[in-house]
Motif scaffolding. Structure first.
Motif, PDB file in Angstrom:
ATOM      1  N   ASP A   1     -12.390  87.749  26.849  1.00  0.00           N
ATOM      2  CA  ASP A   1     -12.176  88.218  25.478  1.00  0.00           C
ATOM      3  C   ASP A   1     -12.388  89.730  25.386  1.00  0.00           C
ATOM      4  O   ASP A   1     -11.614  90.440  24.724  1.00  0.00           O
ATOM      5  CB  ASP A   1     -13.118  87.498  24.514  1.00  0.00           C
ATOM      6  CG  ASP A   1     -12.738  86.041  24.310  1.00  0.00           C
ATOM      7  OD1 ASP A   1     -11.605  85.671  24.670  1.00  0.00           O
ATOM      8  OD2 ASP A   1     -13.587  85.271  23.811  1.00  0.00           O
ATOM      9  N   ALA A   2     -13.448  90.214  26.026  1.00  0.00           N
ATOM     10  CA  ALA A   2     -13.738  91.649  25.980  1.00  0.00           C
ATOM     11  C   ALA A   2     -12.645  92.454  26.677  1.00  0.00           C
ATOM     12  O   ALA A   2     -12.252  93.524  26.200  1.00  0.00           O
ATOM     13  CB  ALA A   2     -15.101  91.924  26.620  1.00  0.00           C
TER      14      ALA A   2
ATOM     15  N   GLU B   1     -16.424  85.308  27.626  1.00  0.00           N
ATOM     16  CA  GLU B   1     -16.796  86.566  26.981  1.00  0.00           C
ATOM     17  C   GLU B   1     -16.140  87.747  27.671  1.00  0.00           C
ATOM     18  O   GLU B   1     -15.645  88.675  27.013  1.00  0.00           O
ATOM     19  CB  GLU B   1     -18.317  86.735  26.989  1.00  0.00           C
ATOM     20  CG  GLU B   1     -19.053  85.817  26.032  1.00  0.00           C
ATOM     21  CD  GLU B   1     -20.555  86.021  26.105  1.00  0.00           C
ATOM     22  OE1 GLU B   1     -20.995  86.907  26.885  1.00  0.00           O
ATOM     23  OE2 GLU B   1     -21.291  85.318  25.398  1.00  0.00           O
TER      24      GLU B   1
ATOM     25  N   GLN C   1     -15.337  98.465  22.135  1.00  0.00           N
ATOM     26  CA  GLN C   1     -14.810  97.382  22.969  1.00  0.00           C
ATOM     27  C   GLN C   1     -15.048  97.658  24.451  1.00  0.00           C
ATOM     28  O   GLN C   1     -15.365  96.740  25.212  1.00  0.00           O
ATOM     29  CB  GLN C   1     -13.322  97.197  22.673  1.00  0.00           C
ATOM     30  CG  GLN C   1     -13.049  96.559  21.314  1.00  0.00           C
ATOM     31  CD  GLN C   1     -11.684  96.901  20.757  1.00  0.00           C
ATOM     32  OE1 GLN C   1     -10.925  97.693  21.336  1.00  0.00           O
ATOM     33  NE2 GLN C   1     -11.343  96.315  19.620  1.00  0.00           N
TER      34      GLN C   1
ATOM     35  N   ALA D   1     -20.766  92.749  28.767  1.00  0.00           N
ATOM     36  CA  ALA D   1     -20.399  91.400  29.206  1.00  0.00           C
ATOM     37  C   ALA D   1     -20.423  91.292  30.727  1.00  0.00           C
ATOM     38  O   ALA D   1     -20.716  90.221  31.274  1.00  0.00           O
ATOM     39  CB  ALA D   1     -19.011  91.035  28.682  1.00  0.00           C
TER      40      ALA D   1
ATOM     41  N   ALA E   1     -18.598  96.865  24.972  1.00  0.00           N
ATOM     42  CA  ALA E   1     -18.822  95.418  24.978  1.00  0.00           C
ATOM     43  C   ALA E   1     -18.398  94.800  26.303  1.00  0.00           C
ATOM     44  O   ALA E   1     -19.046  93.865  26.802  1.00  0.00           O
ATOM     45  CB  ALA E   1     -18.059  94.769  23.824  1.00  0.00           C
TER      46      ALA E   1
ATOM     47  N   THR F   1     -19.344  80.375  29.699  1.00  0.00           N
ATOM     48  CA  THR F   1     -19.407  81.213  28.499  1.00  0.00           C
ATOM     49  C   THR F   1     -19.273  82.684  28.860  1.00  0.00           C
ATOM     50  O   THR F   1     -18.578  83.449  28.170  1.00  0.00           O
ATOM     51  CB  THR F   1     -20.730  80.967  27.755  1.00  0.00           C
ATOM     52  OG1 THR F   1     -20.826  79.581  27.384  1.00  0.00           O
ATOM     53  CG2 THR F   1     -20.817  81.818  26.506  1.00  0.00           C
ATOM     54  N   ALA F   2     -19.919  83.094  29.937  1.00  0.00           N
ATOM     55  CA  ALA F   2     -19.847  84.492  30.376  1.00  0.00           C
ATOM     56  C   ALA F   2     -18.421  84.863  30.757  1.00  0.00           C
ATOM     57  O   ALA F   2     -17.928  85.954  30.411  1.00  0.00           O
ATOM     58  CB  ALA F   2     -20.789  84.722  31.549  1.00  0.00           C
TER      59      ALA F   2
ATOM     60  N   SER G   1      -9.571  91.295  34.522  1.00  0.00           N
ATOM     61  CA  SER G   1     -10.420  90.215  34.007  1.00  0.00           C
ATOM     62  C   SER G   1     -11.070  89.422  35.135  1.00  0.00           C
ATOM     63  O   SER G   1     -12.256  89.059  35.042  1.00  0.00           O
ATOM     64  CB  SER G   1      -9.592  89.275  33.127  1.00  0.00           C
ATOM     65  OG  SER G   1      -9.115  89.948  31.983  1.00  0.00           O
TER      66      SER G   1
ATOM     67  N   ARG H   1     -24.997  89.716  35.674  1.00  0.00           N
ATOM     68  CA  ARG H   1     -25.500  89.563  34.311  1.00  0.00           C
ATOM     69  C   ARG H   1     -26.941  89.071  34.320  1.00  0.00           C
ATOM     70  O   ARG H   1     -27.267  88.084  34.996  1.00  0.00           O
ATOM     71  CB  ARG H   1     -24.623  88.588  33.517  1.00  0.00           C
ATOM     72  CG  ARG H   1     -23.442  89.248  32.858  1.00  0.00           C
ATOM     73  CD  ARG H   1     -22.619  88.296  32.062  1.00  0.00           C
ATOM     74  NE  ARG H   1     -23.339  87.616  30.995  1.00  0.00           N
ATOM     75  CZ  ARG H   1     -22.831  87.354  29.803  1.00  0.00           C
ATOM     76  NH1 ARG H   1     -21.602  87.765  29.517  1.00  0.00           N
ATOM     77  NH2 ARG H   1     -23.516  86.700  28.905  1.00  0.00           N
TER      78      ARG H   1
END
Length: 377
Positions: free
Chosen positions: A288-289, A285, A355, A362, A358, A281-282, A172, A183
């Motif tokens: 979470d991903a 995300e 996933q 992300a 995703a 926020t990124a 992560s 990004r």
């Protein structure tokens, strides 16, 4: 520049003179307009906006790739579901035929036959639903790949390949750093902030007084000759001249320029906060991903085990039924359990692949994932 003058002098003597001059005047701002002016400001802003448009295009390409991936995985799942339902129909039909023969010879009650017949009919209905889902998955993918549905209505995209169950390394923290760096939405926000910085500098410059260095040089000629003679004398540069000076202009108050500068500073601070929020926020995300990928792989392994146990349980119960130690009802229930386990395993595989996709999106690495080179010019 040339001209003629005619008239009578104060003593009553007539005169007729010609004059001419040619020169160049240069102005160099020292405060307001120094290193930047309206034209150069607009050019700098236009260049930044062009670069931002390239990043916007890259973001759209990554989104489309992610959508195509998702639609492709859904197509593979729908195809596998058809195979599962076809096997469910085969199992239920085979049991129904066996039960029907046993009823005919009086070895089984008609209730067992009807239960098997009912499950076979339900399996056929589920197979029809699976085929409809497959057709819908075809249309979703074709919508992303083709522009004209009429020309591709009868085209079927072959569901080649398998849903991957291979584990991927999940970090992560590393994924978060990668997202902050590459990004497109974050890069565009930083570009927009840099563009606002240009505006702040320009508006700050506009609040300064005008202090200009002015210089000029040229040649001049005059006399009682014709204009042609004056032009000849100018060409010979017999009467050169030069000028130099400084002009200062201080607007009283200059409230409008100061207000525009203050507004540009406020917008810059707002954009800094928005960028910080986007970064946070990124990171969320990505976390979470990454967590979804980890738990998704666990779910894939668990559903594989569940499917294997369901297959073993059905095989064992069928042997017991053949030896008269079980009932058709139990076998039918285990058939349903096996079908559900197989569908759950396929669903888990599709979810896991989506996933992983995703997480890549992300991170902003969808182009790299598909070996797509986006060249900025």
């Amino acid at each position: 520049r040339t001209g003629d003058s005619t008239g009578t002098s104060g003593e009553g003597n007539p005169f007729d003179t010609s004059s001419g001059s040619a020169g160049l005047t240069l102005t160099q701002p020292l405060l307001k307009g120094f290193k930047t002016d309206g034209t150069r400001y607009q050019v700098a802003i236009a260049r930044q906006q062009s670069a931002e448009a390239d990043v916007q295009l890259e973001a759209q390409i990554q989104d489309v790739l992610a959508q195509v991936e998702t639609a492709w995985y859904a197509l593979l799942q729908a195809h596998e579901s058809i195979l599962v339902q076809e096997d469910a129909v085969r199992l239920a039909t085979q049991l129904y035929e066996d039960n029907r023969r046993k009823v005919q010879i009086g070895a089984m009650s008609i209730l067992d036959e009807k239960q098997a017949e009912s499950q076979a009919a339900a399996a056929r209905a589920d197979l029809s639903s699976a085929k409809r889902t497959y057709a819908e998955a075809q249309n979703r993918l074709k919508t992303l790949l083709f522009a004209d549905h009429r020309t591709t209505r009868d085209l079927e995209i072959a569901a080649i390949g398998e849903l991957s169950s291979g584990p991927i390394g999940v970090d992560s923290a590393a994924s978060g750093e990668r997202a902050l760096e590459q990004r497109p939405d974050l890069r565009q926000a930083r570009m927009a902030l840099a563009r606002q910085g240009i505006t702040v500098k320009y508006q700050r410059n506009q609040t300064l007084p005008s202090l200009d260095l002015v210089g000029g040089a040229g040649v001049a000629a005059s006399g009682e000759e014709s204009q042609g003679d004056v032009v000849d004398r100018m060409e010979s540069a017999d009467e050169p001249y030069w000028t130099a000076g400084v002009t200062l202009s201080v607007p009283l108050g200059n409230r409008a320029a100061k207000a525009r500068h203050a507004q540009s500073l406020a917008n810059e601070e707002k954009m800094k906060l928005e960028l910080r929020q986007l970064e946070e926020t990124a990171l969320v995300e990505v976390d979470d991903a990454a967590a979804a990928v980890t738990t998704g792989l666990e779910r894939v392994n668990a559903t594989k085990e569940s499917r294997k146990y369901a297959e073993q349980a059905l095989a064992a119960e069928q042997r017991k039924l053949e030896n008269g130690k079980s009932t058709s009802f139990v076998v039918l229930q285990l058939q349903r359990d096996l079908t559900n386990a197989r569908n759950a395993a396929i669903q888990a595989l599709m979810d896991y692949n989506q996933q992983c996709s995703a997480l890549t999106l992300a991170e902003g690495a969808m182009l790299e994932r598909h070996d797509v080179a986006f060249v900025e010019e």
